[in-house]
Design a protein around this motif. Sequence first.
Motif, mmCIF file in Angstrom:
data_model
loop_
_atom_site.group_PDB
_atom_site.id
_atom_site.type_symbol
_atom_site.label_atom_id
_atom_site.label_comp_id
_atom_site.label_asym_id
_atom_site.label_seq_id
_atom_site.Cartn_x
_atom_site.Cartn_y
_atom_site.Cartn_z
ATOM 1 N N TRP A 138 48.100 11.346 27.641
ATOM 2 C CA TRP A 138 49.223 10.437 27.838
ATOM 3 C C TRP A 138 49.179 9.810 29.229
ATOM 4 O O TRP A 138 49.505 8.641 29.422
ATOM 5 C CB TRP A 138 50.548 11.169 27.636
ATOM 6 N N ALA A 139 48.728 10.579 30.235
ATOM 7 C CA ALA A 139 48.666 10.069 31.606
ATOM 8 C C ALA A 139 47.485 9.137 31.818
ATOM 9 O O ALA A 139 47.379 8.515 32.882
ATOM 10 C CB ALA A 139 48.592 11.231 32.590
ATOM 11 N N GLY A 140 46.584 9.037 30.833
ATOM 12 C CA GLY A 140 45.490 8.081 30.940
ATOM 13 C C GLY A 140 44.139 8.673 31.246
ATOM 14 O O GLY A 140 43.198 7.938 31.553
ATOM 15 N N PHE A 141 43.991 9.994 31.159
ATOM 16 C CA PHE A 141 42.720 10.624 31.490
ATOM 17 C C PHE A 141 41.769 10.623 30.298
ATOM 18 O O PHE A 141 42.171 10.811 29.157
ATOM 19 C CB PHE A 141 42.950 12.071 31.936
ATOM 20 N N GLY A 142 40.496 10.425 30.618
ATOM 21 C CA GLY A 142 39.418 10.601 29.662
ATOM 22 C C GLY A 142 38.438 11.620 30.221
ATOM 23 O O GLY A 142 38.367 11.825 31.437
ATOM 24 N N THR A 143 37.683 12.257 29.343
ATOM 25 C CA THR A 143 36.762 13.308 29.784
ATOM 26 C C THR A 143 35.361 12.743 29.998
ATOM 27 O O THR A 143 34.798 12.094 29.118
ATOM 28 C CB THR A 143 36.680 14.451 28.765
ATOM 29 N N VAL A 144 34.816 13.012 31.186
ATOM 30 C CA VAL A 144 33.436 12.630 31.490
ATOM 31 C C VAL A 144 32.499 13.753 31.083
ATOM 32 O O VAL A 144 31.408 13.528 30.563
ATOM 33 C CB VAL A 144 33.286 12.327 32.996
ATOM 34 N N GLN A 145 32.909 14.990 31.326
ATOM 35 C CA GLN A 145 32.185 16.185 30.902
ATOM 36 C C GLN A 145 33.185 17.331 30.895
ATOM 37 O O GLN A 145 34.354 17.133 31.229
ATOM 38 C CB GLN A 145 30.994 16.475 31.819
ATOM 39 N N ALA A 146 32.750 18.507 30.490
ATOM 40 C CA ALA A 146 33.667 19.640 30.377
ATOM 41 C C ALA A 146 34.451 19.851 31.666
ATOM 42 O O ALA A 146 33.865 19.944 32.751
ATOM 43 C CB ALA A 146 32.884 20.903 30.020
ATOM 44 N N ASN A 147 35.785 19.874 31.536
ATOM 45 C CA ASN A 147 36.733 20.119 32.641
ATOM 46 C C ASN A 147 36.820 18.977 33.652
ATOM 47 O O ASN A 147 37.600 19.073 34.598
ATOM 48 C CB ASN A 147 36.399 21.417 33.405
ATOM 49 N N LEU A 148 36.027 17.921 33.483
ATOM 50 C CA LEU A 148 36.059 16.810 34.442
ATOM 51 C C LEU A 148 36.685 15.593 33.776
ATOM 52 O O LEU A 148 36.154 15.059 32.808
ATOM 53 C CB LEU A 148 34.650 16.470 34.927
ATOM 54 N N TRP A 149 37.834 15.166 34.318
ATOM 55 C CA TRP A 149 38.610 14.074 33.764
ATOM 56 C C TRP A 149 38.722 12.950 34.776
ATOM 57 O O TRP A 149 38.754 13.193 35.988
ATOM 58 C CB TRP A 149 40.024 14.549 33.416
ATOM 59 N N ILE A 150 38.799 11.722 34.294
ATOM 60 C CA ILE A 150 39.072 10.585 35.171
ATOM 61 C C ILE A 150 40.156 9.714 34.533
ATOM 62 O O ILE A 150 40.314 9.691 33.314
ATOM 63 C CB ILE A 150 37.815 9.724 35.456
ATOM 64 N N ALA A 151 40.899 9.028 35.391
ATOM 65 C CA ALA A 151 41.931 8.106 34.908
ATOM 66 C C ALA A 151 42.032 6.945 35.884
ATOM 67 O O ALA A 151 41.905 7.137 37.098
ATOM 68 C CB ALA A 151 43.281 8.816 34.807
ATOM 69 N N PRO A 152 42.264 5.749 35.375
ATOM 70 C CA PRO A 152 42.498 4.630 36.280
ATOM 71 C C PRO A 152 43.856 4.772 36.955
ATOM 72 O O PRO A 152 44.820 5.253 36.346
ATOM 73 C CB PRO A 152 42.461 3.412 35.348
ATOM 74 N N GLY A 153 43.934 4.367 38.216
ATOM 75 C CA GLY A 153 45.207 4.408 38.925
ATOM 76 C C GLY A 153 45.380 5.677 39.745
ATOM 77 O O GLY A 153 44.583 6.608 39.691
ATOM 78 N N ARG A 154 46.453 5.690 40.507
ATOM 79 C CA ARG A 154 46.780 6.817 41.391
ATOM 80 C C ARG A 154 47.829 7.684 40.693
ATOM 81 O O ARG A 154 49.006 7.323 40.616
ATOM 82 C CB ARG A 154 47.312 6.288 42.726
ATOM 83 N N ILE A 155 47.428 8.820 40.176
ATOM 84 C CA ILE A 155 48.297 9.697 39.396
ATOM 85 C C ILE A 155 48.641 10.942 40.200
ATOM 86 O O ILE A 155 47.765 11.544 40.843
ATOM 87 C CB ILE A 155 47.618 10.076 38.060
ATOM 88 N N ASP A 156 49.907 11.317 40.175
ATOM 89 C CA ASP A 156 50.371 12.528 40.852
ATOM 90 C C ASP A 156 50.066 13.718 39.944
ATOM 91 O O ASP A 156 50.848 14.060 39.057
ATOM 92 C CB ASP A 156 51.876 12.422 41.139
ATOM 93 N N VAL A 157 48.922 14.346 40.162
ATOM 94 C CA VAL A 157 48.463 15.420 39.287
ATOM 95 C C VAL A 157 49.363 16.645 39.399
ATOM 96 O O VAL A 157 49.650 17.317 38.395
ATOM 97 C CB VAL A 157 46.994 15.773 39.613
ATOM 98 N N GLU A 158 49.827 16.948 40.596
ATOM 99 C CA GLU A 158 50.680 18.125 40.767
ATOM 100 C C GLU A 158 51.965 17.982 39.954
ATOM 101 O O GLU A 158 52.382 18.913 39.256
ATOM 102 C CB GLU A 158 51.009 18.329 42.246
ATOM 103 N N GLU A 159 52.585 16.822 40.030
ATOM 104 C CA GLU A 159 53.809 16.591 39.255
ATOM 105 C C GLU A 159 53.511 16.631 37.769
ATOM 106 O O GLU A 159 54.331 17.103 36.966
ATOM 107 C CB GLU A 159 54.414 15.241 39.643
#
Length: 282
Positions: A138-159
């Motif tokens: 929902w936040a826009g992440f896609g998986t590049v490889q196991a456990n490694l995610w990327i998303a466009p934009g500046r996302i507050d991961v902690e929140e």
Amino acid sequence: MSAPVEAGSSPSTVPQSLVLDFLGLHMLGRAQAARKAGQPVATQVFLTVLGALGVSDSATRTTLNRMVARGLLIRHKQGRTSAFGPTEDAMALLRRGRARMFSPTPFDHVEDIWTILNCPVPESLRNVRYQLHGRLSWAGFGTVQANLWIAPGRIDVEELLDDIFPAEALGLVQAFHGAPTGPSSPGQLLHAAWDLEALRAAHLGFLARWEAADPRAAEALPQLLLLLDDWGRLLRTDPGLPAAYLEEDWPAERSARTFQRLEACLGPLADEQLQQLMDAEG
């Protein structure tokens, strides 16, 4: 309330999604201040609204009970009947969703910045993996490889994650804001993390259902709920990838215009119908 027009029908509508969409309108919509703060919704209201969308009474009751068990709803007794309101977790979910759902530019990002996330899930937390993947998608992440995610934009991961990971597990998460550099290229990362043809097909499916839809005043509430459900599904599919790396005829802008036109037409009428339903059961 009659069934909505077929043009807006979606074959994969899930009753829980419709309940959450309805609660979003009730708790956070245009005229929520006119209703009692936090007013729970009677079972009969859910039966009426979901029934207009083809959901059986038994399926609606089962969905409400399951959402109570999952910590999304609180049950309130009203004489011999029940009413339901969202938990704090559900309200946080609704607020997060509506921020992007009603953004004027839901597929755009202010900066050419990416969020990179290394997110291992300890074996002790394997039960949250499904919730984690849904939240990240929902936040826009896609998986590049196991456990490694990327998303466009500046996302507050902690929140984004602090309510599903305990502090000790959150400490294992590594998050960065930045931009790809050689030998990596954004174009290659896009193709690795997302199926662009599937994203295009999702937009074209949404447009086929809604671009030529003719809103009907008498069916505003069920139509709007179907629209919100379908739009939310599209937003979970397309995180808003940078236009510089997409084909010129990428349909995201058409989809956004279609949603905004229909929501502007249906929203005020749907809220009136929602208020009438709540008054009738109040």
